[in-house]
Write a protein that holds these residues in place. Structure first.
Motif, PDB file in Angstrom:
ATOM      1  N   HIS A 238       0.831  -1.196   0.000  1.00 47.96           N
ATOM      2  CA  HIS A 238       0.000   0.000   0.000  1.00 47.96           C
ATOM      3  C   HIS A 238       0.872   1.255   0.000  1.00 47.96           C
ATOM      4  O   HIS A 238       0.623   2.202  -0.764  1.00 47.96           O
ATOM      5  N   TYR A 239       1.893   1.274   0.829  1.00 52.56           N
ATOM      6  CA  TYR A 239       2.784   2.426   0.852  1.00 52.56           C
ATOM      7  C   TYR A 239       3.447   2.641  -0.513  1.00 52.56           C
ATOM      8  O   TYR A 239       3.656   3.779  -0.943  1.00 52.56           O
ATOM      9  N   ARG A 240       3.792   1.564  -1.183  1.00 54.35           N
ATOM     10  CA  ARG A 240       4.398   1.714  -2.511  1.00 54.35           C
ATOM     11  C   ARG A 240       3.443   2.442  -3.458  1.00 54.35           C
ATOM     12  O   ARG A 240       3.845   3.324  -4.217  1.00 54.35           O
ATOM     13  N   ARG A 241       2.157   2.084  -3.386  1.00 54.69           N
ATOM     14  CA  ARG A 241       1.180   2.739  -4.256  1.00 54.69           C
ATOM     15  C   ARG A 241       0.986   4.211  -3.861  1.00 54.69           C
ATOM     16  O   ARG A 241       0.749   5.062  -4.721  1.00 54.69           O
ATOM     17  N   VAL A 242       1.103   4.495  -2.572  1.00 56.31           N
ATOM     18  CA  VAL A 242       1.008   5.892  -2.120  1.00 56.31           C
ATOM     19  C   VAL A 242       2.202   6.699  -2.642  1.00 56.31           C
ATOM     20  O   VAL A 242       2.043   7.834  -3.104  1.00 56.31           O
ATOM     21  N   VAL A 243       3.388   6.127  -2.572  1.00 53.56           N
ATOM     22  CA  VAL A 243       4.581   6.816  -3.095  1.00 53.56           C
ATOM     23  C   VAL A 243       4.416   7.091  -4.589  1.00 53.56           C
ATOM     24  O   VAL A 243       4.741   8.191  -5.076  1.00 53.56           O
ATOM     25  N   GLU A 244       3.925   6.118  -5.323  1.00 47.63           N
ATOM     26  CA  GLU A 244       3.734   6.305  -6.761  1.00 47.63           C
ATOM     27  C   GLU A 244       2.701   7.388  -7.050  1.00 47.63           C
ATOM     28  O   GLU A 244       2.866   8.185  -7.992  1.00 47.63           O
ATOM     29  N   LEU A 245       1.638   7.454  -6.245  1.00 46.48           N
ATOM     30  CA  LEU A 245       0.638   8.494  -6.412  1.00 46.48           C
ATOM     31  C   LEU A 245       1.234   9.865  -6.093  1.00 46.48           C
ATOM     32  O   LEU A 245       0.971  10.847  -6.792  1.00 46.48           O
ATOM     33  N   ALA A 246       2.037   9.931  -5.036  1.00 50.96           N
ATOM     34  CA  ALA A 246       2.698  11.190  -4.695  1.00 50.96           C
ATOM     35  C   ALA A 246       3.556  11.678  -5.865  1.00 50.96           C
ATOM     36  O   ALA A 246       3.578  12.887  -6.171  1.00 50.96           O
ATOM     37  N   ALA A 247       4.236  10.770  -6.517  1.00 51.77           N
ATOM     38  CA  ALA A 247       5.054  11.149  -7.669  1.00 51.77           C
ATOM     39  C   ALA A 247       4.186  11.699  -8.796  1.00 51.77           C
ATOM     40  O   ALA A 247       4.550  12.686  -9.449  1.00 51.77           O
ATOM     41  N   ASP A 248       3.023  11.087  -9.026  1.00 54.54           N
ATOM     42  CA  ASP A 248       2.114  11.562 -10.074  1.00 54.54           C
ATOM     43  C   ASP A 248       1.693  13.002  -9.841  1.00 54.54           C
ATOM     44  O   ASP A 248       1.514  13.770 -10.789  1.00 54.54           O
TER      45      ASP A 248
ATOM     46  N   GLY B 218      14.314  -4.993  12.958  1.00 56.14           N
ATOM     47  CA  GLY B 218      14.636  -5.604  11.675  1.00 56.14           C
ATOM     48  C   GLY B 218      13.533  -5.396  10.656  1.00 56.14           C
ATOM     49  O   GLY B 218      13.794  -5.038   9.498  1.00 56.14           O
ATOM     50  N   TRP B 219      12.284  -5.604  11.063  1.00 52.72           N
ATOM     51  CA  TRP B 219      11.154  -5.389  10.165  1.00 52.72           C
ATOM     52  C   TRP B 219      11.068  -3.926   9.736  1.00 52.72           C
ATOM     53  O   TRP B 219      10.833  -3.624   8.570  1.00 52.72           O
ATOM     54  N   PHE B 220      11.281  -3.038  10.712  1.00 54.91           N
ATOM     55  CA  PHE B 220      11.175  -1.610  10.428  1.00 54.91           C
ATOM     56  C   PHE B 220      12.277  -1.152   9.463  1.00 54.91           C
ATOM     57  O   PHE B 220      12.007  -0.448   8.480  1.00 54.91           O
ATOM     58  N   GLU B 221      13.492  -1.554   9.724  1.00 53.72           N
ATOM     59  CA  GLU B 221      14.607  -1.146   8.867  1.00 53.72           C
ATOM     60  C   GLU B 221      14.436  -1.678   7.441  1.00 53.72           C
ATOM     61  O   GLU B 221      14.721  -0.969   6.469  1.00 53.72           O
ATOM     62  N   GLU B 222      13.984  -2.914   7.326  1.00 54.97           N
ATOM     63  CA  GLU B 222      13.775  -3.497   5.999  1.00 54.97           C
ATOM     64  C   GLU B 222      12.711  -2.711   5.227  1.00 54.97           C
ATOM     65  O   GLU B 222      12.882  -2.402   4.042  1.00 54.97           O
ATOM     66  N   ALA B 223      11.606  -2.381   5.900  1.00 51.18           N
ATOM     67  CA  ALA B 223      10.525  -1.652   5.243  1.00 51.18           C
ATOM     68  C   ALA B 223      10.971  -0.248   4.839  1.00 51.18           C
ATOM     69  O   ALA B 223      10.718   0.205   3.713  1.00 51.18           O
ATOM     70  N   LEU B 224      11.642   0.461   5.753  1.00 50.02           N
ATOM     71  CA  LEU B 224      12.072   1.825   5.449  1.00 50.02           C
ATOM     72  C   LEU B 224      13.091   1.856   4.323  1.00 50.02           C
ATOM     73  O   LEU B 224      13.072   2.762   3.485  1.00 50.02           O
ATOM     74  N   ALA B 225      13.970   0.875   4.274  1.00 51.02           N
ATOM     75  CA  ALA B 225      14.957   0.838   3.196  1.00 51.02           C
ATOM     76  C   ALA B 225      14.256   0.704   1.843  1.00 51.02           C
ATOM     77  O   ALA B 225      14.594   1.407   0.880  1.00 51.02           O
ATOM     78  N   GLU B 226      13.261  -0.187   1.772  1.00 49.26           N
ATOM     79  CA  GLU B 226      12.535  -0.373   0.513  1.00 49.26           C
ATOM     80  C   GLU B 226      11.772   0.888   0.123  1.00 49.26           C
ATOM     81  O   GLU B 226      11.842   1.355  -1.028  1.00 49.26           O
ATOM     82  N   LEU B 227      11.016   1.458   1.081  1.00 55.42           N
ATOM     83  CA  LEU B 227      10.175   2.612   0.767  1.00 55.42           C
ATOM     84  C   LEU B 227      11.013   3.844   0.431  1.00 55.42           C
ATOM     85  O   LEU B 227      10.657   4.625  -0.460  1.00 55.42           O
ATOM     86  N   ASP B 228      12.133   4.015   1.114  1.00 53.89           N
ATOM     87  CA  ASP B 228      12.963   5.175   0.820  1.00 53.89           C
ATOM     88  C   ASP B 228      13.619   5.054  -0.550  1.00 53.89           C
ATOM     89  O   ASP B 228      13.760   6.051  -1.263  1.00 53.89           O
ATOM     90  N   ARG B 229      14.028   3.838  -0.929  1.00 54.69           N
ATOM     91  CA  ARG B 229      14.590   3.663  -2.278  1.00 54.69           C
ATOM     92  C   ARG B 229      13.567   4.058  -3.335  1.00 54.69           C
ATOM     93  O   ARG B 229      13.878   4.749  -4.302  1.00 54.69           O
ATOM     94  N   LEU B 230      12.318   3.609  -3.135  1.00 55.98           N
ATOM     95  CA  LEU B 230      11.264   3.932  -4.094  1.00 55.98           C
ATOM     96  C   LEU B 230      10.982   5.432  -4.097  1.00 55.98           C
ATOM     97  O   LEU B 230      10.802   6.033  -5.159  1.00 55.98           O
ATOM     98  N   ALA B 231      10.947   6.032  -2.901  1.00 53.52           N
ATOM     99  CA  ALA B 231      10.711   7.472  -2.819  1.00 53.52           C
ATOM    100  C   ALA B 231      11.820   8.237  -3.538  1.00 53.52           C
ATOM    101  O   ALA B 231      11.554   9.180  -4.308  1.00 53.52           O
ATOM    102  N   GLU B 232      13.061   7.852  -3.301  1.00 51.50           N
ATOM    103  CA  GLU B 232      14.175   8.536  -3.956  1.00 51.50           C
ATOM    104  C   GLU B 232      14.090   8.392  -5.471  1.00 51.50           C
ATOM    105  O   GLU B 232      14.331   9.359  -6.207  1.00 51.50           O
ATOM    106  N   ASP B 233      13.755   7.208  -5.940  1.00 52.07           N
ATOM    107  CA  ASP B 233      13.621   6.987  -7.377  1.00 52.07           C
ATOM    108  C   ASP B 233      12.538   7.873  -7.987  1.00 52.07           C
ATOM    109  O   ASP B 233      12.586   8.209  -9.176  1.00 52.07           O
ATOM    110  N   ASN B 234      11.544   8.245  -7.158  1.00 54.91           N
ATOM    111  CA  ASN B 234      10.426   9.051  -7.640  1.00 54.91           C
ATOM    112  C   ASN B 234      10.553  10.527  -7.264  1.00 54.91           C
ATOM    113  O   ASN B 234       9.603  11.301  -7.437  1.00 54.91           O
TER     114      ASN B 234
END
Length: 280
Positions: A98-108, A134-150
């Motif tokens: 869900h967060y990934r889709r929110v990041v993509e919408l923010a980019a739009d 561990g769960w938190f760091e893994e999630a933030l790393a993924e979401l931040d990479r996507l945010a930076e890409d966008n």
């Protein structure tokens, strides 16, 4: 910088009060009609749900933002049904998707920030700290990479029910994550409810603060009520902003059945402390 600009610190409107009444697009138009140009959108169905927005609706919102000179500063998925640190891998996966889709919408829509709530642990017997982190760091790393890409960023908020509820905790978490891109959305009512002086908390996070949330609350009931109806020390928040030279958008996050009226009351209350005046 030693204080607000001549016309005051910028004020925007969080759309919480409108989520059961108007779509995000209609809310944006409504707030523009009332003279506001800065908005934080709550990602809450049916108000705004990325999974249900087709390309036509996305273009329509983008056109509205351009035509009415509106800026959406933050997309904010609430934390009631989401949990990045759930022991359930299925829940963590759903939340991240869900967060990934929110990041993509923010980019739009050219939104600079997506708000992330760190997540909740069991109040009686939480998972071991190393697992949660561990769960938190893994999630933030993924979401931040996507945010930076966008071309946008992630802000973490101090939420009473989250596993990192304090200003100091958020700053230490960012240091632990070692990510200079992460920012903080500091909420004065949330801080007050857990016993943190919001002026002191804001000074603690000032170097990372990107957005400030203002609303009122009592100590016996967590709330985001009209300013002046609770115990939040807005004078201390203003003093902290002056002392730190902080110049970031302030979002009035008022939750009320009478949103227009109570947002206007709240804005008038803070305008006397250094924020910009209520639009005419």
């Amino acid at each position: 910088m030693t204080g607000p600009k001549q016309d005051g610190w910028p004020v925007g409107i969080h759309t919480y009060s409108y989520i059961w009444k108007l779509s995000a697009r209609d809310t944006l138009a409504h707030l523009a009609d009332r003279g506001y140009r800065l908005v934080e959108l709550l990602v809450n169905r049916p108000h705004l749900w990325p999974e249900e927005l087709d390309a036509g609706e996305r273009r329509a919102v983008a056109k509205l933002l351009s035509d009415r000179d509106l800026r959406v500063e933050v997309l904010n998925p609430p934390s009631l049904d989401l949990n990045l640190v759930s022991p359930s891998p299925e829940m963590r996966a759903m939340t991240r998707a869900h967060y990934r889709r929110v990041v993509e919408l923010a980019a739009d829509w050219g939104v600079p920030w997506v708000l992330v709530v760190p997540g909740k642990t069991h109040p009686l017997l939480p998972a071991p700290s190393d697992l949660v982190w561990g769960w938190f760091e893994e999630a933030l790393a993924e979401l931040d990479r996507l945010a930076e890409d966008n071309g946008l960023g992630i802000v973490l908020e101090n939420i009473p029910m989250a596993f990192i509820p304090t200003a100091d905790g958020l700053m230490k978490a960012i240091d632990r994550l070692g990510n200079d891109r992460l920012g903080i959305c500091y909420d004065a009512a949330n801080a007050t409810f857990i016993g943190e002086a919001p002026g002191e908390g804001l000074k603690r996070v000032a170097s990372r603060a990107k957005v400030v949330h203002l609303s009122d609350t009592r100590l016996d009931k967590w709330d985001h009520s009209t300013i002046g109806t609770g115990v939040v020390r807005f004078d201390e928040v203003a003093a902290a902003m002056r002392e730190t030279g902080l110049q970031v958008p302030t979002m009035l996050e008022i939750i009320s059945a009478h949103g227009d009226e109570d947002i206007a009351k709240s804005h008038r209350a803070i305008a006397g402390l250094g924020w910009e005046a209520v639009p005419r």
